[in-house]
Design a protein around this motif. Structure first.
Motif, PDB file in Angstrom:
ATOM      1  N   TRP A  91       0.834  -1.208   0.000  1.00  0.00           N
ATOM      2  CA  TRP A  91       0.000   0.000   0.000  1.00  0.00           C
ATOM      3  C   TRP A  91       0.866   1.255   0.000  1.00  0.00           C
ATOM      4  O   TRP A  91       0.677   2.174  -0.798  1.00  0.00           O
ATOM      5  CB  TRP A  91      -0.934  -0.024   1.217  1.00  0.00           C
ATOM      6  CG  TRP A  91      -1.795   1.188   1.355  1.00  0.00           C
ATOM      7  CD1 TRP A  91      -1.498   2.340   2.006  1.00  0.00           C
ATOM      8  CD2 TRP A  91      -3.100   1.371   0.795  1.00  0.00           C
ATOM      9  NE1 TRP A  91      -2.524   3.238   1.909  1.00  0.00           N
ATOM     10  CE2 TRP A  91      -3.523   2.667   1.156  1.00  0.00           C
ATOM     11  CE3 TRP A  91      -3.944   0.565   0.031  1.00  0.00           C
ATOM     12  CZ2 TRP A  91      -4.765   3.178   0.784  1.00  0.00           C
ATOM     13  CZ3 TRP A  91      -5.172   1.078  -0.350  1.00  0.00           C
ATOM     14  CH2 TRP A  91      -5.568   2.367   0.026  1.00  0.00           C
ATOM     15  N   VAL A  92       1.831   1.282   0.914  1.00  0.00           N
ATOM     16  CA  VAL A  92       2.693   2.463   1.045  1.00  0.00           C
ATOM     17  C   VAL A  92       3.505   2.683  -0.228  1.00  0.00           C
ATOM     18  O   VAL A  92       3.633   3.801  -0.717  1.00  0.00           O
ATOM     19  CB  VAL A  92       3.614   2.319   2.280  1.00  0.00           C
ATOM     20  CG1 VAL A  92       4.727   3.364   2.261  1.00  0.00           C
ATOM     21  CG2 VAL A  92       2.802   2.434   3.562  1.00  0.00           C
ATOM     22  N   VAL A  94       2.795   1.807  -3.279  1.00  0.00           N
ATOM     23  CA  VAL A  94       1.983   2.202  -4.433  1.00  0.00           C
ATOM     24  C   VAL A  94       1.388   3.591  -4.250  1.00  0.00           C
ATOM     25  O   VAL A  94       1.381   4.401  -5.168  1.00  0.00           O
ATOM     26  CB  VAL A  94       0.858   1.161  -4.679  1.00  0.00           C
ATOM     27  CG1 VAL A  94      -0.088   1.660  -5.763  1.00  0.00           C
ATOM     28  CG2 VAL A  94       1.445  -0.172  -5.080  1.00  0.00           C
ATOM     29  N   ARG A  95       0.907   3.889  -3.031  1.00  0.00           N
ATOM     30  CA  ARG A  95       0.088   5.089  -2.866  1.00  0.00           C
ATOM     31  C   ARG A  95       0.839   6.332  -2.387  1.00  0.00           C
ATOM     32  O   ARG A  95       0.369   7.440  -2.586  1.00  0.00           O
ATOM     33  CB  ARG A  95      -1.050   4.794  -1.873  1.00  0.00           C
ATOM     34  CG  ARG A  95      -2.040   3.765  -2.412  1.00  0.00           C
ATOM     35  CD  ARG A  95      -3.078   4.478  -3.235  1.00  0.00           C
ATOM     36  NE  ARG A  95      -3.839   3.566  -4.055  1.00  0.00           N
ATOM     37  CZ  ARG A  95      -5.169   3.592  -4.134  1.00  0.00           C
ATOM     38  NH1 ARG A  95      -5.857   4.438  -3.417  1.00  0.00           N
ATOM     39  NH2 ARG A  95      -5.793   2.776  -4.946  1.00  0.00           N
ATOM     40  N   TYR A  96       1.929   6.162  -1.669  1.00  0.00           N
ATOM     41  CA  TYR A  96       2.594   7.332  -1.102  1.00  0.00           C
ATOM     42  C   TYR A  96       3.956   7.528  -1.755  1.00  0.00           C
ATOM     43  O   TYR A  96       4.527   6.595  -2.313  1.00  0.00           O
ATOM     44  CB  TYR A  96       2.798   7.176   0.411  1.00  0.00           C
ATOM     45  CG  TYR A  96       1.535   6.874   1.166  1.00  0.00           C
ATOM     46  CD1 TYR A  96       0.321   7.483   0.801  1.00  0.00           C
ATOM     47  CD2 TYR A  96       1.533   5.993   2.238  1.00  0.00           C
ATOM     48  CE1 TYR A  96      -0.842   7.200   1.490  1.00  0.00           C
ATOM     49  CE2 TYR A  96       0.362   5.711   2.926  1.00  0.00           C
ATOM     50  CZ  TYR A  96      -0.825   6.310   2.548  1.00  0.00           C
ATOM     51  OH  TYR A  96      -1.973   6.034   3.213  1.00  0.00           O
ATOM     52  N   SER A  97       4.468   8.755  -1.656  1.00  0.00           N
ATOM     53  CA  SER A  97       5.849   8.932  -2.075  1.00  0.00           C
ATOM     54  C   SER A  97       6.627   9.545  -0.921  1.00  0.00           C
ATOM     55  O   SER A  97       6.113  10.383  -0.182  1.00  0.00           O
ATOM     56  CB  SER A  97       5.914   9.830  -3.309  1.00  0.00           C
ATOM     57  OG  SER A  97       5.267  11.040  -3.042  1.00  0.00           O
ATOM     58  N   PHE A  98       7.822   9.054  -0.735  1.00  0.00           N
ATOM     59  CA  PHE A  98       8.683   9.561   0.337  1.00  0.00           C
ATOM     60  C   PHE A  98      10.113   9.303  -0.082  1.00  0.00           C
ATOM     61  O   PHE A  98      10.367   8.447  -0.943  1.00  0.00           O
ATOM     62  CB  PHE A  98       8.356   8.877   1.673  1.00  0.00           C
ATOM     63  CG  PHE A  98       8.417   7.381   1.629  1.00  0.00           C
ATOM     64  CD1 PHE A  98       9.578   6.703   1.978  1.00  0.00           C
ATOM     65  CD2 PHE A  98       7.309   6.626   1.233  1.00  0.00           C
ATOM     66  CE1 PHE A  98       9.637   5.330   1.936  1.00  0.00           C
ATOM     67  CE2 PHE A  98       7.373   5.240   1.189  1.00  0.00           C
ATOM     68  CZ  PHE A  98       8.532   4.598   1.542  1.00  0.00           C
TER      69      PHE A  98
END
Lengths: 284, 292
Positions: A91-92, A94-98
């Motif tokens: 999930w992280v 695919v969905r977030y950018s960091f």
């Protein structure tokens, strides 16, 4: 007669435009039979040199029974833990950018690429009472290396990539318009997650868990160092095979291997069913 | 791919609040991910290299160049050089037959190719002892001819081949399935021969997947422990591979030397991951070019 005729026709006179069918399939079957299938069949032939009673005694010996509990129980627990964290990681990613995300994404496959013996000595040293992590856990009264907890950690390590890599592509392909539709119809974020996003992700999640479980059950190299291998405490089933082999008890080793093979077949069957369910889901 | 990504980004920029999780949820999830991966992947990775060099570079160099280490490296390369080409030919043949033709039992064949993944590596070693060992099917005739397979280098090679059978086939089958066979059919209609089709049409399309399969297969072949451990007999300087040599060193409390050898395989694993990432971006680029 007629069915036999059409069966033959299927092989012989169907016009094959692309050449190489006989050669490629012939070589595939020959190689697979020679390297994998005939040797594996040897397991069942060799076990039959023991009487049923002897086989039963071997595979239900208390030490062996306990090793099933360790191998299958801890593998199940590890794959469920992998299911949870793998889902969060997918999930992280695919969905977030960091910052550092690309490197982490590439590192997910490390447990596939890292030799199991290397993983084994590294985890064992990390969690030993003098190790980088073990020394702090020791203060909390937690012993990890040379206990079942150590086995669990090793199994979580080797199972990490499976769930991430099965859930990630499906999550990437999910159309965000569906989420928008759910929200415009008045669903809140949690409802959208559980009733819109979650259903198509369940088949890949279960497939990933099953793959991690299959890998964990047979795992040897990464577990054997950290396990401590104490009888009735931290022995895994593959080790029971190795111990019988070291005593030249080939038939007994084979009987235990037979039990593991049957379980592996069953898991493989489940994975295949899950995958066909999964692809059906995606088509609908 | 790029289309999907840019579309997602577009949504996120203009998206309503309800499309996103609250900030604290996002931070929590990123935190969980980063700490999990730090503890389980990054820390072990750092540990290998720090322990390997903990007694200085000269000890490191001595550990990987002593004679038992060199012989382990040689045997590992030997086994890999046999296993990878064989499984490459198998992978190509299996993928060609499965993706270019229809025949009954295809699904079963795909499952059977995966078997070595599902079977414990220890069992992978055991089966060859049952066949070639002293009590095995061919045990007597092998002994009469003075050929030793089990507890010798040929056994190590067999174990390595067994565990790496599926790698290349598994990379190629889904790839070639997705590409279909229209281009091959066109080439045949234009008068190309079977081998010409393979070399000029199919191979250029699958080269990245093929390369990745070979690299994965190579990594596993060099690092295999369970199957090889059962088959090798652990004769130092003769039938030990790198992973078996690591085991002996570690059990004899030569920890630094063990990690020095381990660092070689870990470096190989990192190279594998690097090439994988490169190939993936390369393949994505090519796909974009085709679309545009």
């Amino acid at each position: 007669m007629k069915s036999q005729f059409s069966f033959l026709r299927f092989f012989k006179s169907q016009p094959q435009v692309i050449p190489g069918f006989g050669l490629s399939l012939g070589f595939t079957l020959f190689y697979l039979a020679l390297i994998v299938l005939i040797p594996l069949a040897g397991i069942f032939i060799k076990s039959s040199s023991l009487s049923w009673e002897e086989i039963w005694m071997t595979v239900t010996h208390p030490r062996v029974l306990h090793s099933y509990k360790i191998s299958f129980g801890l593998s199940l627990l590890a794959s469920l833990i992998n299911g949870f964290f793998g889902f969060v990681i997918a999930w992280v990613l695919v969905r977030y950018s960091f910052p550092g995300k690309r490197i982490l994404d590439a590192l997910i496959d490390l447990p596939f690429a890292l030799p199991t013996a290397v993983a084994g000595i590294t985890l064992c040293s990390l969690y030993a009472p003098s190790g980088w992590i073990g020394r702090y856990l020791e203060l909390l009264g937690l012993k990890v290396s040379y206990t079942p907890l150590g086995i669990l950690l090793a199994l979580i390590f080797i199972g990490t990539p499976f769930v991430v890599r099965t859930v990630q592509p499906v999550l990437e392909d999910l159309d965000q318009e569906v989420e928008e539709a759910a929200i415009s119809l008045g669903a809140d974020r949690l409802q959208t997650f559980f009733r819109v996003l979650m259903p198509p992700l369940i088949p890949p999640l279960l497939t990933g868990i099953a793959l991690a479980f299959a890998r964990a059950v047979g795992e040897y190299g990464s577990v054997i160092f950290i396990a401590g291998n104490m009888p009735m405490k931290s022995e895994i089933t593959p080790l029971m095979i190795v111990i019988q082999l070291e005593q030249y008890e080939y038939a007994k080793a084979t009987a235990i291997a037979g039990v593991m093979l049957v379980v592996s077949f069953l898991i493989l069957l489940c994975i295949n069913l899950l995958q066909s369910w999964s692809s059906r889901y995606q088509r609908n | 791919m790029a289309g999907i990504v840019s579309r997602l980004k577009g949504h996120r920029a203009s998206g309503s609040m309800a499309l996103k999780e609250p900030k604290w949820v996002k931070r929590l999830l990123i935190g969980v991910t980063v700490s999990f991966l730090f503890i389980f992947l990054i820390l072990p990775l750092a540990m290998v290299f720090i322990s390997a060099f903990s007694e200085g570079i000269s000890v490191y160099y001595a550990s990987i160049t002593e004679s038992a280490a060199l012989s382990a490296i040689r045997l590992t390369f030997f086994a890999t050089m046999i296993a990878v080409p064989l499984n490459l030919i198998f992978g190509l043949a299996a993928a060609w037959s499965i993706t270019k033709f229809e025949f009954p039992g295809k699904q079963i064949l795909i499952t059977l190719i995966d078997l070595p993944f599902a079977v414990s590596p220890v069992i992978g070693g055991l089966i060859y002892i049952l066949i070639f060992g002293s009590q095995g099917w061919f045990g007597n005739s092998l002994r009469d001819h003075g050929i030793q397979i089990v507890f010798a280098a040929p056994g190590v090679v067999l174990g390595t081949i067994f565990v790496t059978v599926p790698f290349i086939a598994r990379e190629l089958i889904p790839l070639m399935q997705a590409q279909g066979k229209d281009q091959e059919l066109a080439a045949i209609t234009l008068g190309a021969s079977g081998w010409q089709v393979f070399w000029r049409v199919t191979l250029p399309k699958i080269k990245w997947g093929l390369l990745y399969g070979v690299i994965l297969c190579n990594g596993r072949a060099m690092g295999e422990f369970g199957a090889v451990s059962v088959l090798s007999g652990h004769i130092r300087g003769q039938t030990n591979t790198i992973p078996l040599h690591i085991e002996i060193l570690y059990n004899e409390y030569h920890t630094t030397a063990a990690f020095a050898m381990a660092s070689l395989l870990t470096f190989l694993a990192l190279v594998t991951l690097g090439i994988k990432t490169y190939i993936e971006s390369k393949a994505a680029d090519e796909m974009n070019e085709e679309i545009s």
